[in-house]
Design an enzyme around this catalytic site. Sequence first.
Site, PDB file in Angstrom:
ATOM      1  CB  ILE A 111       7.633   6.742  14.180  1.00 30.96           C
ATOM      2  CG1 ILE A 111       8.929   5.967  13.912  1.00 30.96           C
ATOM      3  CG2 ILE A 111       7.138   7.479  12.935  1.00 30.96           C
ATOM      4  CD1 ILE A 111      10.090   6.797  13.422  1.00 30.96           C
TER       5      ILE A 111
ATOM      6  NE  ARG B  86       0.779  10.474  10.139  1.00 28.96           N
ATOM      7  CZ  ARG B  86       0.282   9.385   9.542  1.00 28.96           C
ATOM      8  NH1 ARG B  86      -0.893   8.934   9.911  1.00 28.96           N
ATOM      9  NH2 ARG B  86       0.919   8.796   8.565  1.00 28.96           N
ATOM     10  N   PRO B  87       2.078  16.269  10.795  1.00 27.25           N
ATOM     11  CG  PRO B  87       4.071  16.823  11.859  1.00 27.25           C
ATOM     12  CD  PRO B  87       2.911  15.873  11.930  1.00 27.25           C
TER      13      PRO B  87
ATOM     14  CG  ASP C  29       3.463   1.348   9.381  1.00 26.89           C
ATOM     15  OD1 ASP C  29       3.684   1.604   8.190  1.00 26.89           O
ATOM     16  OD2 ASP C  29       3.175   2.227  10.223  1.00 26.89           O
TER      17      ASP C  29
ATOM     18  CB  CYS D   5      -4.919   9.860  11.617  1.00 30.12           C
ATOM     19  SG  CYS D   5      -3.236   9.319  11.786  1.00 30.12           S
TER      20      CYS D   5
ATOM     21  CE  LYS E 281      -1.639   1.579   4.064  1.00 33.24           C
ATOM     22  NZ  LYS E 281      -1.355   2.983   4.388  1.00 33.24           N
ATOM     23  CG  ASN E 282       2.337   2.605   3.526  1.00 30.39           C
ATOM     24  OD1 ASN E 282       1.175   2.921   3.257  1.00 30.39           O
ATOM     25  ND2 ASN E 282       2.745   2.343   4.747  1.00 30.39           N
TER      26      ASN E 282
ATOM     27  NE  ARG F 184      -6.872   4.358   5.565  1.00 26.55           N
ATOM     28  CZ  ARG F 184      -5.871   4.841   6.306  1.00 26.55           C
ATOM     29  NH1 ARG F 184      -6.004   4.960   7.600  1.00 26.55           N
ATOM     30  NH2 ARG F 184      -4.747   5.235   5.750  1.00 26.55           N
TER      31      ARG F 184
ATOM     32  NE  ARG G 140      -1.751  12.203   7.643  1.00 32.50           N
ATOM     33  CZ  ARG G 140      -0.548  12.111   7.061  1.00 32.50           C
ATOM     34  NH1 ARG G 140      -0.177  10.963   6.544  1.00 32.50           N
ATOM     35  NH2 ARG G 140       0.227  13.153   6.982  1.00 32.50           N
TER      36      ARG G 140
ATOM     37  CG  ASP H 106       7.245  20.335   9.942  1.00 33.20           C
ATOM     38  OD1 ASP H 106       6.529  19.323  10.075  1.00 33.20           O
ATOM     39  OD2 ASP H 106       8.410  20.398  10.393  1.00 33.20           O
TER      40      ASP H 106
END
Length: 431
Positions: free
Chosen positions: A330, A121-122, A308, A116, A22-23, A400, A92, A124
Site C-alpha cells: 500500500i 498521498r495522491p 496500519d 506524509c 479513528k478512521n 493523533r 490530510r 487522483d
Amino acid sequence: MDVFRVTGNGPLNGEIEVGGAKNAALPLLAATLLTEETVTLRNVPDLSDIRFMVEIMRHVGAVVENPEPGTWQVTAKQLTHIAPYELVRKMRASVCLLGPLVGRLRKAEVSIPGGCVIGPRPIDLHLKGLSKLNCSVSVDRGYVNVDASKMEGGPVFLGGRSGSTVTGTANIVMAAVLAPGTTRIECAACEPEVVDLCNLLVQMGAKIAGIGSPELTITGVDKLFGCTHSVIADRIEAGTFIAAAAITRGDVTVKGIAPNLLGAFLDKLEEAGLPMEVRDDQIRVLPYLGSLKPVDIITLPYPGFPTDLQAQMCALMAVTEGISIITERIYPNRFMHVPELQRMGADIAIEGPSAIVKGPCKFSGAPVMASDLRASAALILAGMAAKGETWIQRIYHLDRGYERFEHKLAGIGGKIERLSDKEMPKELWAE
Ligand code: EPZ
C-alpha cells in the site's frame, strides 16, 4: 514537547477496552455536513485528529458540540465551500470534506493535502470519481476546485495502482448520495470504516446497496436527515494491543472488538502459533514458551493484511526466531520504524517494498524517534519487550491516533510514562 519513557517490565496482564475507530470517526464527522439536521455521533475517540477535523468543520460553518466525552453533535445549517490550506495541512484526512461539500453545496474548494512520511498521498482517484459524476474538477494554486452544478450519478471505477482507496471511496459515496440518478462504484474500498460510513448514510436516509462489497450502487435522494450513530471499534488499536500482549508473552484480553474485523491479522498470528481464545466480542492472548514462528506478510486492501498493523508486526517478528518477510504493497516506503527498531537491536534489512526480519533479537532500550502514527506504536511495543529504558521523542504522532495509550497500557502492567522532553537525560537529546 512530550516524550515517553518506556521500561521493559515483563509480560502484560489484564483486560483492555478498545475505543472507537479513528478512521471511521473522521469520515463519519464529514458526513454530518450532508444534512442541516443534527447528527449525533457516539463512541468518538478523543484524538488530536478528531479535534483538527472539528476545527475545519466549524470553519466551514457547522455548529459542532461535545456535550459529553465521546459524543459529538453536528448541525450544519449554513455552510461555506472552502477548506483552507492552513487547516487541511494539519490533517490530510480532512480531504474527506470534499465529498460532503460537493454533495451538499454543489461546489467545493479544498486544499490538496500534503504527503506524509509514509509516502505521497495522491488524490487522483478522488478527482477522477468526481469527474465521473459530471463535476468539473480543476486544480489551481494547491486547491481542488469542484463545480458540481451539473452533477449526476454514473458509473465510477475507483481502482488505482494499489487497489481501492478508502477515503476516495468515502468521498465519492458522500457526493453521490445527493446526486440525481444512480451511481455504481466498482472497486470500492471494503474496509469496515467504509461500511460504518455507509451505514450512517443509510440511517440518514441515503439509498446504498452492496455495502461491504467492492460494488456499491447509490440512488441519489433530495435530502438527508439527522440521526444518532455509534462509531465502530478501532480494529487497528485492537491489533496493536494484541501485538503488545504477544511481544511481552502476556495474558491480555482485548475487549470490545469483533474478531471478523481482524481476519487477516489473526490468521497470521495463528500461523505464527500465538495462543489465543477468540470470542464474538473479545480476543484473549495467552502466554507462550519458546518462540513464535516467522511469517511472511503482504499488506493489501481489506480484507487483506492491514498496512496500519505492518509496523507492529515488524516489532513482533524481530523477537521471533527465523526469517519473516514483510512486504508493503500500500505504501512501499512505510518503513520509517525500521531504523529505529534497528537502534534497539532488531536485525531488519529493507529490500525494495519488503522488510526481511531476522530474529530473535534481544531489544535493548535506546533513545528513538517516532515518525508516524503506527511507527510510534511499534517503538512502544519494542520498548516494552526491551531490557532497560527506551525514550521515545515526537510522540505527538501517537496522540493523533491512540487515545490515552500510555494509560491503557499501564493499566495492564506496561511501564510507560509521559514526561516533558526537559526531563530526558541531556545525553539522549536528538541533535
Ligand atoms: C486510509 O488512508 C487510512 N486513513 C490510512 O490509515 C490507511 O493506511 C489507508 O486508508 C489504507 O488502508 C484514514 O482512513 C483517515 P487510500 P487513505 O486512499 O484513504 C493510493 C493510519 O495510520 N491512492 O486507501 O488516504 C495511495 O497512495 C492511516 O491510521 C492513489 O494512488 O488511503 C495508497 O498507495 C495511515 N490515488 C493506496 O492508494 C488516490 O486518489 C491506498 O490509499 C488515493 C489513494
